[in-house]
Design a protein around this motif. Sequence first.
Motif, mmCIF file in Angstrom:
data_model
loop_
_atom_site.group_PDB
_atom_site.id
_atom_site.type_symbol
_atom_site.label_atom_id
_atom_site.label_comp_id
_atom_site.label_asym_id
_atom_site.label_seq_id
_atom_site.Cartn_x
_atom_site.Cartn_y
_atom_site.Cartn_z
ATOM 1 N N GLU A 1 -8.145 12.941 0.432
ATOM 2 C CA GLU A 1 -9.403 12.336 0.882
ATOM 3 C C GLU A 1 -10.316 13.396 1.480
ATOM 4 O OE1 GLU A 1 -8.905 8.944 3.492
ATOM 5 O OE2 GLU A 1 -7.033 8.403 2.489
ATOM 6 N N GLY B 1 -2.125 12.061 0.676
ATOM 7 C CA GLY B 1 -3.312 11.273 0.398
ATOM 8 C C GLY B 1 -4.465 11.649 1.307
ATOM 9 N N ALA B 2 -4.198 11.748 2.595
ATOM 10 C CA ALA B 2 -5.277 12.023 3.543
ATOM 11 C C ALA B 2 -5.903 13.389 3.286
ATOM 12 C CB ALA B 2 -4.749 11.945 4.979
ATOM 13 N N THR C 1 -7.127 6.180 7.188
ATOM 14 C CA THR C 1 -7.418 7.562 6.810
ATOM 15 C C THR C 1 -8.841 7.710 6.289
ATOM 16 O OG1 THR C 1 -6.402 7.087 4.669
ATOM 17 C CG2 THR C 1 -5.051 8.269 6.283
ATOM 18 N N SER D 1 0.820 -1.212 0.000
ATOM 19 C CA SER D 1 0.000 0.000 0.000
ATOM 20 C C SER D 1 0.854 1.263 0.000
ATOM 21 C CB SER D 1 -0.953 0.006 1.201
ATOM 22 O OG SER D 1 -2.032 0.882 0.963
ATOM 23 N N ASP E 1 -10.042 5.932 -3.354
ATOM 24 C CA ASP E 1 -8.770 6.157 -2.663
ATOM 25 C C ASP E 1 -7.673 5.656 -3.592
ATOM 26 O OD1 ASP E 1 -6.419 5.749 -1.240
ATOM 27 O OD2 ASP E 1 -7.447 5.157 0.594
ATOM 28 N N HIS F 1 3.164 10.519 -4.263
ATOM 29 C CA HIS F 1 4.342 9.962 -3.595
ATOM 30 C C HIS F 1 4.319 8.445 -3.621
ATOM 31 C CE1 HIS F 1 1.070 10.941 -0.965
ATOM 32 N NE2 HIS F 1 1.539 10.290 0.048
ATOM 33 N N LYS F 2 3.335 7.862 -4.207
ATOM 34 C CA LYS F 2 3.368 6.423 -4.445
ATOM 35 C C LYS F 2 3.447 6.227 -5.956
ATOM 36 C CE LYS F 2 0.950 5.646 -0.174
ATOM 37 N NZ LYS F 2 -0.153 5.082 0.585
ATOM 38 N N CYS G 1 -1.644 11.370 7.917
ATOM 39 C CA CYS G 1 -0.836 10.136 7.832
ATOM 40 C C CYS G 1 0.544 10.580 7.354
ATOM 41 C CB CYS G 1 -1.548 9.167 6.877
ATOM 42 S SG CYS G 1 -0.673 7.626 6.586
ATOM 43 N N THR G 2 0.784 10.603 6.053
ATOM 44 C CA THR G 2 2.001 11.213 5.537
ATOM 45 C C THR G 2 2.051 12.669 5.992
ATOM 46 O OG1 THR G 2 2.121 9.799 3.597
ATOM 47 C CG2 THR G 2 3.120 11.986 3.401
ATOM 48 N N ALA H 1 -4.576 5.312 -3.465
ATOM 49 C CA ALA H 1 -3.306 4.788 -2.972
ATOM 50 C C ALA H 1 -2.855 3.576 -3.781
ATOM 51 C CB ALA H 1 -3.413 4.429 -1.497
ATOM 52 N N ASN I 1 -2.053 9.361 -4.756
ATOM 53 C CA ASN I 1 -0.855 9.596 -3.958
ATOM 54 C C ASN I 1 0.322 9.698 -4.909
ATOM 55 O OD1 ASN I 1 -2.910 8.127 -2.354
ATOM 56 N ND2 ASN I 1 -1.432 8.431 -0.694
HETATM 57 C C1 LIG Z 1 -4.870 2.872 1.070
HETATM 58 C C2 LIG Z 1 -4.328 4.172 1.544
HETATM 59 N N1 LIG Z 1 -5.148 5.238 1.627
HETATM 60 C C3 LIG Z 1 -4.718 6.434 2.060
HETATM 61 C C4 LIG Z 1 -3.421 6.619 2.448
HETATM 62 C C5 LIG Z 1 -3.026 7.937 3.010
HETATM 63 O O1 LIG Z 1 -2.148 8.632 2.216
HETATM 64 P P1 LIG Z 1 -1.163 9.665 2.853
HETATM 65 O O2 LIG Z 1 -0.252 8.929 3.740
HETATM 66 O O3 LIG Z 1 -0.472 10.264 1.696
HETATM 67 O O4 LIG Z 1 -1.948 10.677 3.578
HETATM 68 C C6 LIG Z 1 -2.534 5.539 2.372
HETATM 69 C C7 LIG Z 1 -1.108 5.724 2.755
HETATM 70 O O5 LIG Z 1 -0.480 4.951 3.373
HETATM 71 C C8 LIG Z 1 -2.997 4.290 1.910
HETATM 72 O O6 LIG Z 1 -2.170 3.253 1.820
#
Ligand SMILES: Cc1ncc(COP(=O)(O)O)c(C=O)c1O
Lengths: 487, 487, 455, 455
Positions: free
Chosen positions: B141, B137-138, B172, B76, B243, B269-270, D332-333, B245, B267
């Motif tokens: 969201e 990501g969050a 998240t 993930s 989402d 960054h992913k 999170c990040t 991710a 994301n």
């Molecule tokens: C499935 C999923 N959703 C949301 C996120 C949250 O993203 P971020 O860490 O960039 O806020 C992640 C990150 O680990 C994730 O794996």
Amino acid sequence: MNVNSLIFELSHQGRAASAQAPKPVSEDKLGAIPAHLRRQEKPALPQVSEMQVVRHYTNLSTKNFAIDKQFYPLGSCTMKYNPRGANRAAMLPGFLQRHPLAPESHSQGFLACLFDLQEFLKEVTGMKGVSLTPMAGAQGEFAGVAMIRAYHEARGDEARTEILVPQAAHGTNPATAVMCGYKVREVPVNDEGDVDLEALKAACGPNTAGLMMTNPSTCGVFEREIEAIARAVHEAGGLLYYDGANLNAILGKVRPGDMGFDVIHMNLHKTFATPHGGGGPGAGPVGVSERLLPYLPTPMAGKTDDGYKWLGEETLPETIGRLSAFMGNAGVLLRAYFYAIVLGREGMIRVGEYSTLAANYLLKRLQDVGCTAAYPDRRASHEFILTFAKEAKAYGVSAMDMAKRLLDYNQHAPTTYFPLLVPECFLIEPTETEAKEALDEFVDAMENIMREAKESPELLHGAPYTQPVRRLDDVKAARELDLVWRK
Amino acid sequence: MNVNSLIFELSHQGRAASAQAPKPVSEDKLGAIPAHLRRQEKPALPQVSEMQVVRHYTNLSTKNFAIDKQFYPLGSCTMKYNPRGANRAAMLPGFLQRHPLAPESHSQGFLACLFDLQEFLKEVTGMKGVSLTPMAGAQGEFAGVAMIRAYHEARGDEARTEILVPQAAHGTNPATAVMCGYKVREVPVNDEGDVDLEALKAACGPNTAGLMMTNPSTCGVFEREIEAIARAVHEAGGLLYYDGANLNAILGKVRPGDMGFDVIHMNLHKTFATPHGGGGPGAGPVGVSERLLPYLPTPMAGKTDDGYKWLGEETLPETIGRLSAFMGNAGVLLRAYFYAIVLGREGMIRVGEYSTLAANYLLKRLQDVGCTAAYPDRRASHEFILTFAKEAKAYGVSAMDMAKRLLDYNQHAPTTYFPLLVPECFLIEPTETEAKEALDEFVDAMENIMREAKESPELLHGAPYTQPVRRLDDVKAARELDLVWRK
Amino acid sequence: MPYIPHTSDDVQAMLDTIGAASIEDLFDEIPAHLKAGQLEKLPDGLSEMEATARMAARAKQDEGAQCFIGAGAYEHHIPAAVWELATRGEFYTAYTPYQAEASQGTLQVIYEYQSMIAHLTGMDVSNASVYDGASGLGEAVLMALRANRKSKSHRVLMPQTVNPLYRSATHAVVHNQGVEIVEVPFCSEQGTTLLESLKQYEGEDYAALVIAQPNFFGSLEDVDALTNWAQANGMLAIAVVNPTSLALLKPPGQWGDNGVDIVVGEGQPLGVPLSSGGPYFGFMCCAQKHVRQMPGRIIGCTVDLEGKRGFTLTLQAREQHIRRSKATSNICTNQGLAMTAATIYMSLLGPDGLASVAGHCHVNTQLLAEKLCAIAGVKKVFSAPTFHEVVIELPKAAAPVLAALAQKNILAGISLAQDYAMPNAILVCVTETKTEQDLDAYAQALAAVLAEVSA
Amino acid sequence: MPYIPHTSDDVQAMLDTIGAASIEDLFDEIPAHLKAGQLEKLPDGLSEMEATARMAARAKQDEGAQCFIGAGAYEHHIPAAVWELATRGEFYTAYTPYQAEASQGTLQVIYEYQSMIAHLTGMDVSNASVYDGASGLGEAVLMALRANRKSKSHRVLMPQTVNPLYRSATHAVVHNQGVEIVEVPFCSEQGTTLLESLKQYEGEDYAALVIAQPNFFGSLEDVDALTNWAQANGMLAIAVVNPTSLALLKPPGQWGDNGVDIVVGEGQPLGVPLSSGGPYFGFMCCAQKHVRQMPGRIIGCTVDLEGKRGFTLTLQAREQHIRRSKATSNICTNQGLAMTAATIYMSLLGPDGLASVAGHCHVNTQLLAEKLCAIAGVKKVFSAPTFHEVVIELPKAAAPVLAALAQKNILAGISLAQDYAMPNAILVCVTETKTEQDLDAYAQALAAVLAEVSA
Ligand SMILES: Cc1ncc(COP(=O)(O)O)c(C=O)c1O
Ligand SMILES: Cc1ncc(COP(=O)(O)O)c(C=O)c1O
């Protein structure tokens, strides 16, 4: 990926870091190149992905000691902090992208830096002219001795076939003299680390082209009779060469020009804090007294009313010439220039002061934990020599054993077995950029090792234990030469 | 310098990296600041030399695993290679020095990159509009769910107070729903890793504001009934949140827009290979279908005949607004833009293909050495789940023990204990940038560890053995809070 | 005190330990009248911010031109990874790897470098770099004198098609040892060194013949014939090559019937920025039989106490720190970091990548030559095929034309007036960094300038 | 295939192991009609060289102006060591430190960061960063609502002297939870928030008062009085501070009788480049008693199995990955790398260095204000002392003047027309990066432009 692999062992036919190459060129577009001049088989370069390269060399880098990670008291090498600001400044696109043969109209910024650096080095060394082109200390030596030769030749003084070199000299000194077509004559060094003045006088004569020496010498002490030495050589008609590898010790305190030297080189990768890069690049500018000005190597930077100019053979017809294709290690010179302007006048003076302070402190503390100084009655310069002859005899541990053991204490070993005249020696140079605590930690390590030498010498014979490899078989390396990987 | 010191423990009163600060300002020049607003005691920041700082943080860095050094199959998290070219491009002085409030006349280059990136992301996701401002990501969201809320509110549809979230969802997702003022309702996942369609249908109703989900899900499998799910939610009047991710798995193969999603975050960054930086920064752009266009967060980049423009509240009066002071993580967006243009159309398609190939290969090989797949009858997406419930029961070793032991094999551990519904699990994501050999080495390590689990479980309980520290006491960390160093 | 960590407490404690009253006391062995004054001419120190601002302003002054100059230094794309890795503190701030166990990183890099360069040149062995290509040629000449046991001569044949800067540096390096460099004329039609012009030296004792491929004019020499001729006449063959070109061109290890004896060249094209001329690095390879005559550091693969593979400096008995006045050279510090960058570059490009770089260089150069020759009065000077440089003749004196183009931020090449008495000729280079628009812009600018500048 | 290592042999071997005939087969669970087309609108891929050239050309477009804009992002000297260290692969390409034993580097950096920020703000504890200062203020408001047990209110007092961009982001972050932000007017003479203007809210239930120091106008608020007022009225005090200023100004932990409850701010001034607005990082500190309400990651010091000091994520029961819908935030990040850079920056500057940076900012700003006010019709708008920003009134509408100055490559500040209905006023910032010549150049340019531009 095995962290011990060679990059070749990661190679797979057809793999590539393909973002890095332009699209392939079709064969028909290469038709102008005659077939018999074409390569038939691909060179066996690695075929790897970009990440494999990044990972491989990142992992490899972690197998090095470095100033950025450890105390690194290599005598005669001046392992001081390499300012990161100098790196950033030298890597500015305007500097990186400039072609060495760009016209002067597109070189004013670069030339201004070189010109200023020349002036700076003149003042700090007391010399009358400086050329920046030599690419390392040894090339600076070459330039210096070549100038000595050019000087004598210009005067028709053809009998001068000999360069004098003190016994303790760095290997580049005699090697350089020979590269310049001279014979080498060694001059003994006395028990106090000074040149044997009488022996020197005896050696001087009509064959003497010059004397190469450092001061402070590689014995780590200041040559007190420097004026008498200069007089002896000059009276014999020779010139005096200063090997500036130890300039750090006296920066701002005494100037080679004032001591009577006719020509010097500086190791900017030592005294001016440019990085050693695992073996280079360096820069070895040369400075000269009045009479050697005509012979300086080209190109140099000059300044006129309408801007900066290159000075070449047209301006300097008697120059010893060009030592490399272009203008020396420009990027190193820019780093040194950055360092020079950050330190400025007061900073220069501090270098000599604090490197000397550190060395004398470290010497005293090491003596206190039982180490033997080679020259106990002398002030240390920015470096000093310990001898483990006693320990070698008593416990059968060599200076090399102790050096290897230091690695286990996360301390880089000092220079070992140099100068050759002191048995089982360490040449230790802490520099002005190490904090007192770093020196103290080194003393602690040495104290432990001195105890280990006595109590369990076999421990030292087996050292190091904590590095990526154990002690390496140098004999096998030389006997069963393996210099190139082959499939 | 002790490699285990805190920077504070190297601090000495009066020491400083003095090249870095301008000269002190005399007190009288600060007279305009009233005394009662002045600080009385210096903050306890470290007082250290520049070299101490460089050495300290260089040595600290060596205590990390990183993609640049190890295989890092965190499920993930899409730990793929971060192109160094992207770093160089984003760090160009013109980008680094641009003030976020510089006028448009001085922003055309930057705006062009943002505009192009918006267009790129639209095409690759099949969405109608993209805003780049969310910083992770969050936050993406948050923006997405806030848009869902704005949409319902604009329609006066006030009854919708609930967001549905599959059981396997990332933390998240529910946390975001709550931040947007919603209640969260979990939907079960069936034995094959799919959302329980009947349960979902039952949960949908007039309260349903929307459903947040990933596809492929965090179970590592593609949600086959995605269209039925979309239909159920849409028919109930809710919207569908994607989402992103896990976008890497399907890049170029299926587009969230085509699956029926109304709003998504990515994301970068992913999927777009920007580095994680030890915990950020990231970038979480949001994409929307037609009906959510008015609500996109500002500022966005627009293009007109006389150049690029910022789009703010004037152009988008119904926007959910500004999520940070400026324009999001610009430097991350530039890196992602670089990645996008290097990969281009074909590269995008390859990402999904090769990440899926790697995951399915690795799953198969791990099964062959005795690991248990959580969903053995499914294709892996770009990631997959192993469960060690059997081993936990038989040998008393947990997934955590196995994870720690992997570190001793110089392999970063996969994500553990997520998703929560699979006991003792690893979520493993190899990405498309790892060579087959790297996958094979991971399999070798796991094969060894499976044997160790059986033969010497206590070995695993004590792992890791080769890291800078042994296993850490988390309970003590939380009970005896020590969050700030004090003298 | 920039970069100096000592607080006044530290200083006091250190002096107390030493038993000195002041730092000045530590200099009491220096005759007082020799002590330096206040270095009045030196400026006050600057902060990093100020120093950076000054240098940034100067760097900016020199920026912004399109560069079509080659002549020994070549603009190529350098992958970002190259210098981000090479400037990692562990590579950047390490010394020469004298403590092998604590320097396996640098040592393995060098071993890999030696291997890559040996493969690229087709030679048996390589050293760990010399200063640059030009001084490297000087070292190669000295090495040839040592290695050629059959010859007693101190003379070496040097074609005039060898880069004049290389010839001049070689002269500076070797002439103090009484070495004579005899220059061989070139064919003014083809721009290469013909076998006929060598005939005159047959039967005389020369230690070596230098062969540049491509030569200074960018032209391709008949290297097989030249190599065979040299070796048949008791000389060693010294190749001077461009490393990029070797992805396409026959490696010197395969020239003629036996391959050359020594290869040198400028390593800069392999990932090292133009950077005003340095730091670059010279590469140097030779046949196994000559390895003990090689100057500079050499790394060997060996094993440790436990039999594990490791790397170490080897054949040190050739070097100055062991052999002193009998060393093969005085070289000590070399160009390690640039060589490290090149190793990373070669890994990233691989055989195919390097071949396509070379291919684009070649094709772009042909293309520019065509575009330029479409201008009235402009033509190619030589007929031999070229790699990525070409000599172009202008209908007017080159110097003012080049200056006028520089005003338009096009560095259009260098004039051959001084070195070859060809006042209207320029040497032009194009690499893979240029787009077709860049070439068109050059051609248009040249046409415009030629129309303006008076001859 | 950029960045993809698989050769066709690899692919075949992998497919064989899987038992699939083609890569396409691996997508057989995806309904065929959903499959994407050829993504026609996407461009062809570029090489690194081409992509870099494009981005370099674009970066160049935006280059070269002198910047006097502040308003939440500040140009400071950044020591070269900061980013050379922060972009080392080990920091740059690591994930969030979930595997503590393999992440001690990142974890210790964060612990050191928490310590430094806590010392700078005078607070008990810090988290490991939030996205930026503005969104951090939103988080702080939500946190205050949770932490203020005495208040049942969903209302928070927000002075209009708080950066309008922060107010707008805070609104976006909190309003979905029904939180109401009540704006407090400012004194138009002093440019600060007066106690009198707060009187009207006494006796009502508000969860918190936000206090910005310096405020958006650069002016210094009477922070002791405001903090005491808030706490006396049952509110938490939330400080929004500039970290550079804290080297000179009283830390929020000491404001009023008890210090504030929560501190947030933009960390960018601490070694993070302007970089078009990000990545920056928000810092967030609080009193010990509120620590369990803090959003985001927190690192704690602990010991390992053998009693050795180590660092680990702690208080994770506040976070989304453990607590899901009951977490203190969805974050999170975070902004780890920028925070790493700031930690290195603070280490390099130290308390004295940061104080002299702050001092120069202040002095330079005063100096520029003087020079500008020497121009006819130009004057300072507010009377309160300022830190390193100041509001200047022009004799004409600001917008065209700013545009004209931008034409001269001087970004002279931002207009307050829209946010404060002050069409002639500009907010100007000067930091330590500017020399007196720079200030003179600004003043001269302004004088010239005012003479030209029609009002
Ligand atoms: C499935 C999923 N959703 C949301 C996120 C949250 O993203 P971020 O860490 O960039 O806020 C992640 C990150 O680990 C994730 O794996
Ligand atoms: C005393 C002395 N002289 C000369 C040199 C040679 O300098 P370089 O290595 O730069 O050629 C050194 C370097 O180690 C040295 O220590």
